[in-house]
Motif scaffolding. Structure first.
Motif, PDB file in Angstrom:
ATOM      1  N   ASP A 375      25.260  -3.098  59.243  1.00  0.00           N
ATOM      2  CA  ASP A 375      26.270  -2.164  58.743  1.00  0.00           C
ATOM      3  C   ASP A 375      26.985  -1.437  59.864  1.00  0.00           C
ATOM      4  O   ASP A 375      28.064  -0.891  59.659  1.00  0.00           O
ATOM      5  N   CYS A 376      26.416  -1.417  61.065  1.00  0.00           N
ATOM      6  CA  CYS A 376      27.179  -0.871  62.191  1.00  0.00           C
ATOM      7  C   CYS A 376      28.388  -1.766  62.472  1.00  0.00           C
ATOM      8  O   CYS A 376      29.442  -1.284  62.906  1.00  0.00           O
ATOM      9  N   LEU A 377      28.270  -3.052  62.191  1.00  0.00           N
ATOM     10  CA  LEU A 377      29.382  -3.991  62.345  1.00  0.00           C
ATOM     11  C   LEU A 377      30.382  -3.832  61.197  1.00  0.00           C
ATOM     12  O   LEU A 377      31.585  -3.702  61.424  1.00  0.00           O
ATOM     13  N   PHE A 378      29.894  -3.814  59.966  1.00  0.00           N
ATOM     14  CA  PHE A 378      30.792  -3.663  58.822  1.00  0.00           C
ATOM     15  C   PHE A 378      31.508  -2.314  58.853  1.00  0.00           C
ATOM     16  O   PHE A 378      32.704  -2.224  58.596  1.00  0.00           O
ATOM     17  N   GLY A 379      30.776  -1.262  59.160  1.00  0.00           N
ATOM     18  CA  GLY A 379      31.376   0.068  59.202  1.00  0.00           C
ATOM     19  C   GLY A 379      32.451   0.199  60.252  1.00  0.00           C
ATOM     20  O   GLY A 379      33.397   0.988  60.101  1.00  0.00           O
ATOM     21  N   SER A 380      32.358  -0.590  61.318  1.00  0.00           N
ATOM     22  CA  SER A 380      33.333  -0.495  62.407  1.00  0.00           C
ATOM     23  C   SER A 380      34.709  -0.997  62.005  1.00  0.00           C
ATOM     24  O   SER A 380      35.682  -0.796  62.744  1.00  0.00           O
ATOM     25  N   VAL A 381      34.827  -1.655  60.841  1.00  0.00           N
ATOM     26  CA  VAL A 381      36.139  -2.085  60.364  1.00  0.00           C
ATOM     27  C   VAL A 381      37.080  -0.885  60.254  1.00  0.00           C
ATOM     28  O   VAL A 381      38.276  -0.983  60.518  1.00  0.00           O
ATOM     29  N   GLU A 382      36.549   0.275  59.885  1.00  0.00           N
ATOM     30  CA  GLU A 382      37.370   1.473  59.712  1.00  0.00           C
ATOM     31  C   GLU A 382      37.333   2.391  60.928  1.00  0.00           C
ATOM     32  O   GLU A 382      37.829   3.518  60.876  1.00  0.00           O
ATOM     33  N   SER A 454      21.604  -3.997  55.267  1.00  0.00           N
ATOM     34  CA  SER A 454      22.800  -4.770  54.923  1.00  0.00           C
ATOM     35  C   SER A 454      22.402  -6.082  54.254  1.00  0.00           C
ATOM     36  O   SER A 454      23.062  -6.541  53.315  1.00  0.00           O
ATOM     37  N   LEU A 455      21.303  -6.688  54.706  1.00  0.00           N
ATOM     38  CA  LEU A 455      20.806  -7.901  54.045  1.00  0.00           C
ATOM     39  C   LEU A 455      20.333  -7.586  52.627  1.00  0.00           C
ATOM     40  O   LEU A 455      20.566  -8.355  51.687  1.00  0.00           O
ATOM     41  N   GLU A 456      19.673  -6.452  52.474  1.00  0.00           N
ATOM     42  CA  GLU A 456      19.225  -6.042  51.135  1.00  0.00           C
ATOM     43  C   GLU A 456      20.418  -5.832  50.211  1.00  0.00           C
ATOM     44  O   GLU A 456      20.403  -6.237  49.041  1.00  0.00           O
ATOM     45  N   ALA A 457      21.484  -5.211  50.747  1.00  0.00           N
ATOM     46  CA  ALA A 457      22.682  -4.973  49.940  1.00  0.00           C
ATOM     47  C   ALA A 457      23.341  -6.270  49.507  1.00  0.00           C
ATOM     48  O   ALA A 457      23.975  -6.337  48.448  1.00  0.00           O
ATOM     49  N   LEU A 458      23.179  -7.317  50.323  1.00  0.00           N
ATOM     50  CA  LEU A 458      23.793  -8.603  50.007  1.00  0.00           C
ATOM     51  C   LEU A 458      22.871  -9.516  49.215  1.00  0.00           C
ATOM     52  O   LEU A 458      23.187 -10.684  49.000  1.00  0.00           O
ATOM     53  N   ASP A 513      19.775   7.485  54.840  1.00  0.00           N
ATOM     54  CA  ASP A 513      19.111   7.095  53.599  1.00  0.00           C
ATOM     55  C   ASP A 513      19.204   5.583  53.426  1.00  0.00           C
ATOM     56  O   ASP A 513      20.275   4.995  53.627  1.00  0.00           O
ATOM     57  N   PRO A 514      18.126   4.902  53.073  1.00  0.00           N
ATOM     58  CA  PRO A 514      18.162   3.441  52.935  1.00  0.00           C
ATOM     59  C   PRO A 514      19.197   2.936  51.943  1.00  0.00           C
ATOM     60  O   PRO A 514      19.620   1.773  52.026  1.00  0.00           O
ATOM     61  N   SER A 515      19.629   3.770  51.004  1.00  0.00           N
ATOM     62  CA  SER A 515      20.626   3.334  50.018  1.00  0.00           C
ATOM     63  C   SER A 515      22.058   3.560  50.488  1.00  0.00           C
ATOM     64  O   SER A 515      23.001   3.139  49.820  1.00  0.00           O
ATOM     65  N   ASP A 516      22.243   4.206  51.638  1.00  0.00           N
ATOM     66  CA  ASP A 516      23.581   4.509  52.150  1.00  0.00           C
ATOM     67  C   ASP A 516      24.211   3.244  52.735  1.00  0.00           C
ATOM     68  O   ASP A 516      23.543   2.465  53.421  1.00  0.00           O
ATOM     69  N   ARG A 517      25.507   3.049  52.447  1.00  0.00           N
ATOM     70  CA  ARG A 517      26.231   1.888  52.956  1.00  0.00           C
ATOM     71  C   ARG A 517      27.644   2.289  53.337  1.00  0.00           C
ATOM     72  O   ARG A 517      28.210   3.224  52.766  1.00  0.00           O
ATOM     73  N   SER A 518      28.224   1.556  54.273  1.00  0.00           N
ATOM     74  CA  SER A 518      29.619   1.799  54.643  1.00  0.00           C
ATOM     75  C   SER A 518      30.545   1.343  53.516  1.00  0.00           C
ATOM     76  O   SER A 518      30.155   0.562  52.631  1.00  0.00           O
ATOM     77  N   SER A 519      31.785   1.825  53.554  1.00  0.00           N
ATOM     78  CA  SER A 519      32.779   1.418  52.555  1.00  0.00           C
ATOM     79  C   SER A 519      32.982  -0.089  52.564  1.00  0.00           C
ATOM     80  O   SER A 519      33.097  -0.723  51.512  1.00  0.00           O
ATOM     81  N   THR A 520      33.023  -0.670  53.756  1.00  0.00           N
ATOM     82  CA  THR A 520      33.245  -2.115  53.870  1.00  0.00           C
ATOM     83  C   THR A 520      32.107  -2.899  53.247  1.00  0.00           C
ATOM     84  O   THR A 520      32.324  -3.856  52.498  1.00  0.00           O
ATOM     85  N   LEU A 521      30.875  -2.506  53.533  1.00  0.00           N
ATOM     86  CA  LEU A 521      29.729  -3.206  52.958  1.00  0.00           C
ATOM     87  C   LEU A 521      29.694  -3.027  51.450  1.00  0.00           C
ATOM     88  O   LEU A 521      29.340  -3.960  50.720  1.00  0.00           O
ATOM     89  N   ASP A 522      30.082  -1.863  50.972  1.00  0.00           N
ATOM     90  CA  ASP A 522      30.138  -1.643  49.526  1.00  0.00           C
ATOM     91  C   ASP A 522      31.130  -2.606  48.867  1.00  0.00           C
ATOM     92  O   ASP A 522      30.841  -3.192  47.821  1.00  0.00           O
TER      93      ASP A 522
END
Length: 554
Positions: A375-382, A454-458, A513-522
């Motif tokens: 998610d450090c990679l996905f979040g960097s989109v913004e 991020s793997l869990e989110a996917l 928090d383990p449930s927190d995600r970036s906008s891009t990953l969401d």
């Protein structure tokens, strides 16, 4: 001239002032030569880190150098070199090897795998050119061939030097003869006629700029091109920051359904999509959640051009961009830019989004950002960044911290900021000690959500996404850095600014928090769930097939 001296002189002249690696007995003669030459040896804690650091260095300097001992060293570096190949990074891997004198197939020499040729054969699959030097009379030509392939293809090269050849005299080689890469002028003329016609008849043209703009040093030409013709510019995921994100013609980062909504719409509704150095990989397209029309695509890569179904070989990015800037046949236009940067913190409640919001407030001319996978990679989109290095295609964990080492040495006037998850940090975070040792004043930010979230989110099972929790502050302090732990936006803001103002290396451990995600990953997660639901519905006999498609011109 001695063989190794020739190699190092050539690499130094091309920009490789540092060599990343770890010594071993079969590479020690090479390190002796390095000590007496212009290239500074940088010793990492592990060979994969040396490969990642050389990759980052090469992306910024145009050439990088990694050194590994035979077998255990060079083969330990394979994954990092594979990423450099996949993402077109021009680094050279230099390996030692057993002495040629007395080699016999039955000899069981340590570090040997199967045969004396095994390692070279492996590297042939990961490089633009690979050579195991055997004949001093041909050594300079063999070295020149590898270096030329690296520079031309912007991919790694491999040179293997047996112990007993390192110091041999190869005489005074003639000036390196760079082969003439002939372009097809007739094909270029025809391609430019087709590009001109398509752009002039287009009502909604868009530039999608990719990573090869950076690899070929074409950022200034891209800006000139966009401004001259009044074209909106989106950047790809891997090509993030190849076009200034504060520019009035920037329309966001494209990443299929996971990217900025305005960029998503503009790119996919374009009736002429001028793809300059951009690839359509799964990550570039938000795991194939895109719908780019092939008939609208003009894809121009380093060494060939594809216009819908027409391919022009030996017509590359430099020639086409030069012709576009020199020509007068394309009519300039204007467009109303409705892009509004999606400030991550606007959702509220997401500490990950807050982190990228705070980072976007920095003066990005002072920094170079590196990211790990996750998610450090996905979040960097913004993230508002002028320079950012990421593993956006190959997506290997472990890149972020050693990449900061390579970036900091390549650009000493910019401070590296590494963004890494706790999983990636546990792979290569020990390179904090290397940052400290060589005086690279980096800031390392650990998004600590206690797992591979991020793997869990996917869709990965939660049971395989849990990892042990480390005391990252204590680790940083044990390695000679400053460690700070935060759990709020205010705390992060304070820690970030303090870290940027003081010298040395600072690690900021952010408890997320383990449930927190970036906008891009969401967005990516939602798109994938929607696709799965549609596919499940189709298999059950109801609903229509998924309409998302990827129609590449590559």
């Amino acid at each position: 001239m001695r063989l190794a001296s020739y190699l190092f002189t050539r690499l130094y002249e091309l920009g490789a002032a540092h060599a990343f690696g770890i010594p071993g007995d079969l590479i020690l003669p090479v390190y002796t030569e390095v000590e007496h030459g212009p290239i500074r040896p940088i010793l990492t804690t592990h060979e994969p880190s040396a490969g990642f650091a050389a990759d980052a260095y090469a992306r910024l300097k145009g050439i990088g150098l990694a050194i590994g001992t035979y077998g255990a060293g060079a083969l330990n570096m394979v994954n990092a070199v594979a990423q450099a190949y996949a993402e077109k990074s021009p680094m050279v891997v230099l390996s030692g090897a057993p002495a040629l004198a007395g080699r016999r197939p039955e000899l069981l020499i340590h570090h040997k795998v199967r045969t004396f040729e095994t390692q070279r054969r492996i590297y042939e699959q990961l490089t633009a050119a690979a050579v195991a030097l055997e004949d001093p009379a041909r050594a300079s030509a063999d070295i020149d061939r590898v270096i030329d392939a690296v520079r031309w293809e912007k991919r790694p090269g491999y040179v293997e030097i047996p112990c007993d050849l390192v110091g041999v005299d190869i005489g005074e080689p003639s000036a390196a003869a760079v082969p003439v890469r002939e372009r097809d002028e007739a094909a270029l003329t025809e391609a430019m006629q087709e590009i001109t016609t398509r752009l002039n008849r287009s009502r909604h043209p868009v530039i999608l700029a990719g990573v090869e703009i950076m690899r070929l040093g074409l950022r200034d030409r891209l800006i000139q091109l966009a401004e001259r013709y009044g074209l909106p510019v989106s950047t790809s995921f891997m090509g993030k920051a190849v076009f200034p994100e504060h520019h009035s013609q920037f329309i966001g980062t494209y990443m299929g359904a996971a990217g900025h909504p305005y960029s998503h719409r503009m790119v996919e509704e374009a009736d002429c999509l001028l793809m300059l150095g951009a690839w359509l990989t799964d990550t570039e397209t938000g795991l194939f959640t895109s719908a780019i029309k092939r008939e609208a695509v003009i894809q121009i890569l380093a060494n060939d051009t594809v216009i819908s179904h027409h391919r022009y070989e030996r017509v590359g990015l430099v020639e086409v961009m030069t012709s576009l800037l020199a020509g007068r046949a394309i009519a300039p236009r204007t467009f109303k830019n409705e892009y509004v940067p999606e400030r991550p913190g606007s959702r509220g409640g997401s500490l990950i989004d807050d982190v990228f919001t705070e980072l976007s407030h920095l003066d990005d001319r002072r920094y170079v950002f590196t990211t790990d996978a996750g998610d450090c990679l996905f979040g960097s989109v913004e993230l508002n960044a002028e320079l950012i290095l990421n593993p956006g295609y190959y997506a290997s964990m472990g890149f972020g911290v050693p990449a900061a080492l390579g970036a900091g040495l390549a650009l000493p006037d910019r401070r590296p900021i590494a963004l890494v998850g706790d999983g990636g940090f546990q792979m290569t975070g020990m390179e904090i000690a290397t940052l400290v040792r060589y005086g690279v004043h980096a800031v390392v930010i650990v998004l600590n959500n206690r797992g591979y979230r991020s793997l869990e989110a996917l869709g990965a099972p939660p049971t395989v996404c849990e990892i042990p929790s480390w005391d990252y502050v204590a680790v940083a302090e044990a390695l000679g850095a400053i460690g700070v732990r935060v759990s709020t936006r205010t705390g992060f803001r304070s820690a970030l600014h303090a870290a940027c103002e003081r010298p040395g290396v600072t690690l900021i451990d952010i408890l997320v928090d383990p449930s927190d995600r970036s906008s891009t990953l969401d967005r990516l997660r939602a798109a994938i769930r929607s696709r799965r639901a549609t596919n499940d519905s189709t298999r059950n006999g109801s609903g229509s097939t998924w309409s998302g498609r990827l129609e590449t011109a590559a």
